[in-house]
Design an enzyme around this catalytic site. Structure first.
Site, PDB file in Angstrom:
ATOM      1  N   ASN A   1       4.250  56.623  77.677  1.00 28.27           N
ATOM      2  CA  ASN A   1       5.183  56.270  76.603  1.00 28.27           C
ATOM      3  C   ASN A   1       4.940  57.279  75.478  1.00 28.27           C
ATOM      4  O   ASN A   1       3.982  57.142  74.719  1.00 28.27           O
ATOM      5  CB  ASN A   1       4.918  54.836  76.139  1.00 28.27           C
ATOM      6  CG  ASN A   1       5.894  54.389  75.078  1.00 28.27           C
ATOM      7  OD1 ASN A   1       6.728  55.178  74.605  1.00 28.27           O
ATOM      8  ND2 ASN A   1       5.796  53.138  74.678  1.00 28.27           N
TER       9      ASN A   1
ATOM     10  N   ARG B   1       8.650  55.874  79.865  1.00 29.77           N
ATOM     11  CA  ARG B   1       9.528  54.963  79.136  1.00 29.77           C
ATOM     12  C   ARG B   1      10.478  55.819  78.313  1.00 29.77           C
ATOM     13  O   ARG B   1      10.039  56.726  77.591  1.00 29.77           O
ATOM     14  CB  ARG B   1       8.712  54.082  78.202  1.00 29.77           C
ATOM     15  CG  ARG B   1       9.607  53.236  77.329  1.00 29.77           C
ATOM     16  CD  ARG B   1       8.890  52.711  76.126  1.00 29.77           C
ATOM     17  NE  ARG B   1       9.816  51.937  75.308  1.00 29.77           N
ATOM     18  CZ  ARG B   1       9.748  51.862  73.991  1.00 29.77           C
ATOM     19  NH1 ARG B   1       8.811  52.525  73.329  1.00 29.77           N
ATOM     20  NH2 ARG B   1      10.606  51.139  73.314  1.00 29.77           N
TER      21      ARG B   1
ATOM     22  N   ARG C   1       0.784  37.197  61.436  1.00 26.89           N
ATOM     23  CA  ARG C   1      -0.492  36.513  61.189  1.00 26.89           C
ATOM     24  C   ARG C   1      -0.780  36.389  59.698  1.00 26.89           C
ATOM     25  O   ARG C   1      -1.182  35.345  59.206  1.00 26.89           O
ATOM     26  CB  ARG C   1      -1.645  37.273  61.854  1.00 26.89           C
ATOM     27  CG  ARG C   1      -1.679  37.100  63.335  1.00 26.89           C
ATOM     28  CD  ARG C   1      -2.581  38.101  63.972  1.00 26.89           C
ATOM     29  NE  ARG C   1      -2.023  39.455  63.879  1.00 26.89           N
ATOM     30  CZ  ARG C   1      -2.372  40.460  64.667  1.00 26.89           C
ATOM     31  NH1 ARG C   1      -3.299  40.285  65.563  1.00 26.89           N
ATOM     32  NH2 ARG C   1      -1.812  41.641  64.550  1.00 26.89           N
TER      33      ARG C   1
ATOM     34  N   GLU D   1       4.279  35.470  72.095  1.00 32.41           N
ATOM     35  CA  GLU D   1       3.204  35.000  72.973  1.00 32.41           C
ATOM     36  C   GLU D   1       2.090  34.298  72.199  1.00 32.41           C
ATOM     37  O   GLU D   1       1.404  33.443  72.737  1.00 32.41           O
ATOM     38  CB  GLU D   1       2.579  36.190  73.728  1.00 32.41           C
ATOM     39  CG  GLU D   1       3.483  36.770  74.791  1.00 32.41           C
ATOM     40  CD  GLU D   1       2.967  38.101  75.335  1.00 32.41           C
ATOM     41  OE1 GLU D   1       1.745  38.297  75.383  1.00 32.41           O
ATOM     42  OE2 GLU D   1       3.807  38.941  75.692  1.00 32.41           O
TER      43      GLU D   1
ATOM     44  N   GLU E   1       5.637  45.667  80.152  1.00 31.18           N
ATOM     45  CA  GLU E   1       6.643  46.702  80.367  1.00 31.18           C
ATOM     46  C   GLU E   1       6.093  47.836  81.224  1.00 31.18           C
ATOM     47  O   GLU E   1       6.790  48.405  82.054  1.00 31.18           O
ATOM     48  CB  GLU E   1       7.143  47.224  79.019  1.00 31.18           C
ATOM     49  CG  GLU E   1       7.944  46.153  78.280  1.00 31.18           C
ATOM     50  CD  GLU E   1       8.069  46.398  76.790  1.00 31.18           C
ATOM     51  OE1 GLU E   1       9.065  46.987  76.395  1.00 31.18           O
ATOM     52  OE2 GLU E   1       7.159  46.004  76.034  1.00 31.18           O
TER      53      GLU E   1
ATOM     54  N   ASP F   1       3.221  41.668  59.322  1.00 34.34           N
ATOM     55  CA  ASP F   1       2.448  41.046  60.394  1.00 34.34           C
ATOM     56  C   ASP F   1       2.509  39.521  60.250  1.00 34.34           C
ATOM     57  O   ASP F   1       2.075  38.962  59.235  1.00 34.34           O
ATOM     58  CB  ASP F   1       0.987  41.532  60.304  1.00 34.34           C
ATOM     59  CG  ASP F   1       0.186  41.127  61.534  1.00 34.34           C
ATOM     60  OD1 ASP F   1       0.316  39.962  61.973  1.00 34.34           O
ATOM     61  OD2 ASP F   1      -0.559  41.961  62.046  1.00 34.34           O
TER      62      ASP F   1
ATOM     63  N   VAL G   1       4.337  38.364  68.798  1.00 38.14           N
ATOM     64  CA  VAL G   1       4.513  37.122  68.037  1.00 38.14           C
ATOM     65  C   VAL G   1       4.889  35.974  68.980  1.00 38.14           C
ATOM     66  O   VAL G   1       4.314  34.877  68.916  1.00 38.14           O
ATOM     67  CB  VAL G   1       5.597  37.294  66.939  1.00 38.14           C
ATOM     68  CG1 VAL G   1       5.677  36.045  66.064  1.00 38.14           C
ATOM     69  CG2 VAL G   1       5.345  38.534  66.100  1.00 38.14           C
TER      70      VAL G   1
ATOM     71  N   ARG H   1      12.453  45.340  59.805  1.00 38.03           N
ATOM     72  CA  ARG H   1      13.908  45.553  59.882  1.00 38.03           C
ATOM     73  C   ARG H   1      14.649  44.316  59.401  1.00 38.03           C
ATOM     74  O   ARG H   1      14.231  43.185  59.668  1.00 38.03           O
ATOM     75  CB  ARG H   1      14.339  45.865  61.322  1.00 38.03           C
ATOM     76  CG  ARG H   1      13.785  47.160  61.858  1.00 38.03           C
ATOM     77  CD  ARG H   1      14.473  47.516  63.185  1.00 38.03           C
ATOM     78  NE  ARG H   1      13.793  48.609  63.841  1.00 38.03           N
ATOM     79  CZ  ARG H   1      13.165  48.511  65.013  1.00 38.03           C
ATOM     80  NH1 ARG H   1      13.158  47.378  65.679  1.00 38.03           N
ATOM     81  NH2 ARG H   1      12.579  49.560  65.528  1.00 38.03           N
TER      82      ARG H   1
ATOM     83  N   HIS I   1      12.191  38.236  72.948  1.00 38.32           N
ATOM     84  CA  HIS I   1      11.096  39.218  72.819  1.00 38.32           C
ATOM     85  C   HIS I   1      10.819  39.334  71.326  1.00 38.32           C
ATOM     86  O   HIS I   1      11.569  39.971  70.581  1.00 38.32           O
ATOM     87  CB  HIS I   1      11.539  40.566  73.415  1.00 38.32           C
ATOM     88  CG  HIS I   1      10.520  41.651  73.238  1.00 38.32           C
ATOM     89  ND1 HIS I   1       9.817  42.207  74.287  1.00 38.32           N
ATOM     90  CD2 HIS I   1      10.089  42.297  72.139  1.00 38.32           C
ATOM     91  CE1 HIS I   1       8.988  43.126  73.832  1.00 38.32           C
ATOM     92  NE2 HIS I   1       9.142  43.208  72.525  1.00 38.32           N
ATOM     93  N   ILE I   2       9.736  38.676  70.886  1.00 34.80           N
ATOM     94  CA  ILE I   2       9.449  38.625  69.452  1.00 34.80           C
ATOM     95  C   ILE I   2       8.153  39.383  69.183  1.00 34.80           C
ATOM     96  O   ILE I   2       7.052  38.829  69.294  1.00 34.80           O
ATOM     97  CB  ILE I   2       9.337  37.157  68.946  1.00 34.80           C
ATOM     98  CG1 ILE I   2      10.471  36.283  69.508  1.00 34.80           C
ATOM     99  CG2 ILE I   2       9.309  37.111  67.425  1.00 34.80           C
ATOM    100  CD1 ILE I   2      11.862  36.646  69.073  1.00 34.80           C
ATOM    101  N   GLY I   3       8.296  40.647  68.874  1.00 35.15           N
ATOM    102  CA  GLY I   3       7.142  41.472  68.528  1.00 35.15           C
ATOM    103  C   GLY I   3       7.392  42.071  67.160  1.00 35.15           C
ATOM    104  O   GLY I   3       8.111  41.470  66.347  1.00 35.15           O
TER     105      GLY I   3
ATOM    106  N   HIS J   1      14.623  46.693  74.490  1.00 39.66           N
ATOM    107  CA  HIS J   1      13.620  45.801  75.114  1.00 39.66           C
ATOM    108  C   HIS J   1      14.058  45.371  76.517  1.00 39.66           C
ATOM    109  O   HIS J   1      13.616  44.336  77.015  1.00 39.66           O
ATOM    110  CB  HIS J   1      13.383  44.516  74.289  1.00 39.66           C
ATOM    111  CG  HIS J   1      12.826  44.744  72.931  1.00 39.66           C
ATOM    112  ND1 HIS J   1      13.225  44.021  71.828  1.00 39.66           N
ATOM    113  CD2 HIS J   1      11.882  45.604  72.474  1.00 39.66           C
ATOM    114  CE1 HIS J   1      12.564  44.428  70.771  1.00 39.66           C
ATOM    115  NE2 HIS J   1      11.738  45.402  71.126  1.00 39.66           N
TER     116      HIS J   1
HETATM  117  P1  AMP Z   1       4.310  43.811  69.672  1.00 42.63           P
HETATM  118  O1  AMP Z   1       5.371  44.603  68.955  1.00 42.63           O
HETATM  119  O2  AMP Z   1       4.821  43.021  70.829  1.00 42.63           O
HETATM  120  O3  AMP Z   1       3.094  44.618  70.011  1.00 42.63           O
HETATM  121  O4  AMP Z   1       3.804  42.717  68.616  1.00 42.63           O
HETATM  122  C1  AMP Z   1       3.070  43.096  67.496  1.00 42.63           C
HETATM  123  C2  AMP Z   1       3.086  41.976  66.490  1.00 42.63           C
HETATM  124  O5  AMP Z   1       2.559  40.783  67.064  1.00 42.63           O
HETATM  125  C3  AMP Z   1       2.195  42.237  65.294  1.00 42.63           C
HETATM  126  O6  AMP Z   1       2.908  42.905  64.287  1.00 42.63           O
HETATM  127  C4  AMP Z   1       1.807  40.854  64.850  1.00 42.63           C
HETATM  128  O7  AMP Z   1       2.666  40.480  63.797  1.00 42.63           O
HETATM  129  C5  AMP Z   1       2.124  39.951  66.021  1.00 42.63           C
HETATM  130  N1  AMP Z   1       0.972  39.160  66.437  1.00 42.63           N
HETATM  131  C6  AMP Z   1      -0.061  39.517  67.207  1.00 42.63           C
HETATM  132  N2  AMP Z   1      -0.931  38.489  67.361  1.00 42.63           N
HETATM  133  C7  AMP Z   1      -0.420  37.434  66.673  1.00 42.63           C
HETATM  134  C8  AMP Z   1      -0.827  36.091  66.445  1.00 42.63           C
HETATM  135  N3  AMP Z   1      -1.953  35.596  66.947  1.00 42.63           N
HETATM  136  N4  AMP Z   1      -0.015  35.315  65.682  1.00 42.63           N
HETATM  137  C9  AMP Z   1       1.116  35.803  65.152  1.00 42.63           C
HETATM  138  N5  AMP Z   1       1.545  37.051  65.348  1.00 42.63           N
HETATM  139  C10 AMP Z   1       0.796  37.865  66.088  1.00 42.63           C
END
Ligand code: AMP
Length: 408
Positions: free
Chosen positions: A7, A91, A285, A334, A385, A283, A332, A241, A208-210, A180
């Site tokens: 990637n 990717r 968290r 997961e 992925e 973030d 997020v 965003r 897909h919540i990241g 995604h």
């Molecule tokens: P990704 O883009 O799928 O890698 O997701 C990254 C995002 O996952 C980070 O910016 C965090 O905000 C979120 N994240 C990771 N661990 C946790 C958690 N235990 N609780 C809430 N959000 C999380």
């Protein structure tokens, strides 16, 4: 067969080496700060301490060379020589309308990807650098490209067209592409396995919540609609965003704040979303922690974020005229039980019987967070992925070998 998944970003490059017989990850790592001083290569092999090497890596060709050196390193490597890599899968973010599936790289494919630079100026040129870098280091190896957009090429025109003059679609291909796709594709397959039902019979909403986030309506295994658009800016509120907003906000802000178009673009992509509303962080968290400490802006950001996901879930249930399961995935999705609770507890009208206890359980396996008798199931399915890229590459290489041998 060993497959290297790459990637490539503009100044970084992530890699994973798969043994496809077992689907085990033999090694993985990343190169950061390519083209800057003090580039960093981080390399990981299971059960061994991470290796970190700082050196000057001026371009992607050198970055790939360093990765190959590490993979064949006497002490830290996992391969005898680089010929043990049979294929490389990349990717690629944007495949436009040219690619509805993964393909083997050839001159025509490279030409098409270059044609799409305008649609993904931050991503596609970097992916191309990765492809060229592998070519110069491993000229004989088969390379494939797996697109984030390809899965969504099944969307009907009612989903993908914008209600603007059609000349803009004809001339410039302005439409919804969605992103995604590799993740939505992977988790929908895993969800069907988990439910023990054929994917072709299911109506799914995949979330897909990241850091970036999108929802996808998956009707009988195919993308029917998705929340990201021509670019990843549209749809859900994300880490930085804005997601959906009235397009008139753009000219209005330019006038009122005396900003340039580029500045507004950057504001919407990098300084909005969870970060802007909470005033704390992108973030989840940190936002949740602040909310628990009583921070009202953090609470508002959290509630807006969850509310918008819930709205999209409702919209996609309507668009497919039903739903069998809702799936949460990515950083997020997961990990944040508190977000899933906020969303799912208010989906009772659709037949979601949420199970608080199950929701709180942590696991890296697919799992259910609704009761056994819930008419609509909600699942948490960890995404992968890279594995899907490796699988697609494996299939393409086997097909190519079969085609080559039948020509002999
Ligand atoms: P990704 O883009 O799928 O890698 O997701 C990254 C995002 O996952 C980070 O910016 C965090 O905000 C979120 N994240 C990771 N661990 C946790 C958690 N235990 N609780 C809430 N959000 C999380």
């Amino acid at each position: 067969m060993n497959i290297l998944v790459i990637n490539a970003g503009s100044s970084s490059l992530k890699y994973q080496l798969y043994n496809m017989t077992t689907e085990d990850v033999l090694a993985k790592g990343r190169v950061e700060r390519i083209g800057m001083d003090s580039s960093i290569l981080t390399h990981e092999v299971d059960h061994q301490p991470e290796v970190r090497e700082v050196s000057e890596i001026l371009d992607h060709t050198t970055a790939i060379k360093k990765v190959l050196d590490m993979l064949t390193h006497k002490k830290f490597g996992v391969l005898k020589n680089i010929q043990d890599i049979q294929a490389v899968g990349h990717r690629v973010v944007h495949g436009g309308e040219s690619f509805s599936e993964s393909v083997v790289v050839d001159q025509k494919v490279k030409f098409e990807i270059r044609q799409l630079f305008d649609l993904a100026p931050l991503h596609n040129p970097a992916h191309m650098m990765g492809i060229v870098a592998v070519e110069s280091n491993l000229p004989e190896v088969t390379q494939t490209v797996v697109f984030d957009t390809a899965f969504h090429q099944t969307m009907p025109s009612v989903s993908y067209l914008y209600a603007i003059p059609t000349v803009l679609y004809r001339k410039h291909k302005i439409r919804r592409y969605g992103f995604h796709g590799t993740s939505h594709d992977y988790v929908s397959q895993r969800a069907a396995e988990f439910l023990g039902r054929p994917l072709e019979e299911l109506k799914l909403v995949s979330c897909h919540i990241g850091n970036g986030a999108s929802c996808c309506a998956i009707l009988h295994g195919k993308s029917y609609d998705t929340s990201m658009g021509m670019t990843p800016l549209e749809g859900l509120m994300m880490g930085t965003r804005s997601g959906d907003l009235d397009p008139a906000v753009v000219p209005f802000t330019i006038n009122k704040e005396d900003l340039t178009l580029n500045e507004v673009n950057s504001m919407l992509n990098k300084h909005s979303g969870l970060l802007a509303v909470s005033g704390i962080s992108s973030d989840m968290r940190e936002v949740v922690e602040a909310m628990r400490e009583g921070n009202e802006k953090a609470r508002l950001a959290f509630e807006m974020y969850a509310y918008r996901i819930r709205k999209y879930i409702g919209a996609y249930i309507a668009s497919m005229d039903g739903v069998d399961a809702i799936v949460f995935t990515a950083g997020v999705g997961e990990n944040s039980d508190v977000l899933r609770k906020e969303i799912c507890e208010k989906l009772t009208f659709f037949g979601v019987k949420f199970d608080d206890g199950r929701n709180a359980v942590r696991s890296s396996e697919p799992r259910r967070i609704t009761t056994d008798d819930s008419p609509v199931q909600v699942l948490v399915v960890p995404t992968n992925e890279e594995l899907l890229i490796a699988r697609d590459t494996y299939k393409l290489v086997l097909n190519k070998l079969a085609a080559d041998s039948s020509e002999l």
